[in-house]
Motif scaffolding. Structure first.
Motif, PDB file in Angstrom:
ATOM      1  N   ASP A 126      93.508   5.111  52.531  1.00 39.21           N
ATOM      2  CA  ASP A 126      93.801   6.347  51.812  1.00 39.21           C
ATOM      3  C   ASP A 126      95.175   6.830  52.286  1.00 39.21           C
ATOM      4  OD1 ASP A 126      94.074   9.034  51.014  1.00 39.21           O
ATOM      5  OD2 ASP A 126      91.915   9.364  51.069  1.00 39.21           O
ATOM      6  N   GLU A 131      97.091   9.317  51.338  1.00 34.91           N
ATOM      7  CA  GLU A 131      97.283  10.759  51.504  1.00 34.91           C
ATOM      8  C   GLU A 131      96.758  11.242  52.849  1.00 34.91           C
ATOM      9  OE1 GLU A 131      95.910  13.183  48.285  1.00 34.91           O
ATOM     10  OE2 GLU A 131      96.752  11.801  46.794  1.00 34.91           O
ATOM     11  N   ARG A 132      95.607  10.725  53.260  1.00 33.97           N
ATOM     12  CA  ARG A 132      94.998  11.177  54.517  1.00 33.97           C
ATOM     13  C   ARG A 132      95.353  10.281  55.701  1.00 33.97           C
ATOM     14  NH1 ARG A 132      89.552  12.552  55.083  1.00 33.97           N
ATOM     15  NH2 ARG A 132      89.117  10.358  54.910  1.00 33.97           N
ATOM     16  N   ASP A 162      88.896   4.296  54.836  1.00 37.56           N
ATOM     17  CA  ASP A 162      87.628   4.888  54.433  1.00 37.56           C
ATOM     18  C   ASP A 162      86.718   3.851  53.778  1.00 37.56           C
ATOM     19  OD1 ASP A 162      88.777   7.297  55.242  1.00 37.56           O
ATOM     20  OD2 ASP A 162      89.426   7.824  53.227  1.00 37.56           O
ATOM     21  N   LYS A 179      84.502   2.733  50.726  1.00 33.61           N
ATOM     22  CA  LYS A 179      84.404   3.004  49.290  1.00 33.61           C
ATOM     23  C   LYS A 179      83.011   3.513  48.943  1.00 33.61           C
ATOM     24  CE  LYS A 179      87.780  -0.102  47.301  1.00 33.61           C
ATOM     25  NZ  LYS A 179      88.028  -1.284  46.485  1.00 33.61           N
ATOM     26  N   TYR A 202      82.695   7.966  51.002  1.00 32.28           N
ATOM     27  CA  TYR A 202      83.557   9.057  51.451  1.00 32.28           C
ATOM     28  C   TYR A 202      83.435   9.268  52.963  1.00 32.28           C
ATOM     29  CZ  TYR A 202      83.474   9.603  46.464  1.00 32.28           C
ATOM     30  OH  TYR A 202      83.540   9.345  45.131  1.00 32.28           O
ATOM     31  N   THR A 231      85.227   8.204  56.659  1.00 29.61           N
ATOM     32  CA  THR A 231      86.393   7.659  57.342  1.00 29.61           C
ATOM     33  C   THR A 231      85.927   6.863  58.547  1.00 29.61           C
ATOM     34  OG1 THR A 231      87.793   9.484  56.619  1.00 29.61           O
ATOM     35  CG2 THR A 231      88.521   8.271  58.561  1.00 29.61           C
TER      36      THR A 231
END
Length: 152
Positions: free
Chosen positions: A103, A105-106, A110, A112, A115, A117
């Motif tokens: 991911d 952005e973060r 993670d 799939k 949700y 991490t």
């Protein structure tokens, strides 16, 4: 052209992976690293840019997970997924039913459809480029010139 044999014709499949690591957020051709995902007899492994085996031919599948920090590979064995580095460090145990993805952005890896991490950048000191396994925070890693190593 001068023809030169660089890999023996003993693999069923060879996939080239080109990885660019960020050197102070500036990409240059010197930052390009090439690896090779190879398969033989339905088992996958990884060769480095010198054509040396760095991840043994023991996985059912290996996929490169694109990210700008280090070479990360999704590995599959016995229908379970985990995360391995180019230098064969097991970053995330091979225990997950679903694939792992990066991911951007973060800045985390993670699971799939869950949700959840499992591996991420340490946001307390992000400039130090330290990452850790969520379920075992004692497993901390540092990235230097695109190579991840465990902090002892």
């Amino acid at each position: 052209f001068k023809e030169t044999k660089v890999l023996p014709a003993k693999y069923d499949n060879i996939k080239i992976v080109n990885f660019h690591y960020y050197n102070n957020y500036y990409r240059s051709e010197e930052d390009l690293i090439t690896s090779f995902i190879v398969t033989k007899n339905r088992k996958a492994g990884l060769l480095n840019d010198a054509y040396k085996k760095v991840i043994p031919l023991q996985y059912d599948e290996i996929k490169y997970l694109s990210n700008p920090y280090f070479e990360a590979y999704l590995v599959k064995k016995n229908n379970k997924y985990g995360l391995v580095s180019k230098n064969n460090l097991l970053l995330v145990p091979i225990i997950y039913e679903n694939e792992i993805f990066f991911d951007s952005e973060r800045k985390s890896f993670d699971i799939k459809n869950e949700y959840k991490t499992v591996f991420m950048l340490d946001y307390i000191q992000p400039s130090k480029n330290i990452w850790f396994n969520i379920f075992n925070e004692n497993n901390r890693y540092i990235i230097t010139n695109g190579i991840i190593t465990k902090i002892e």
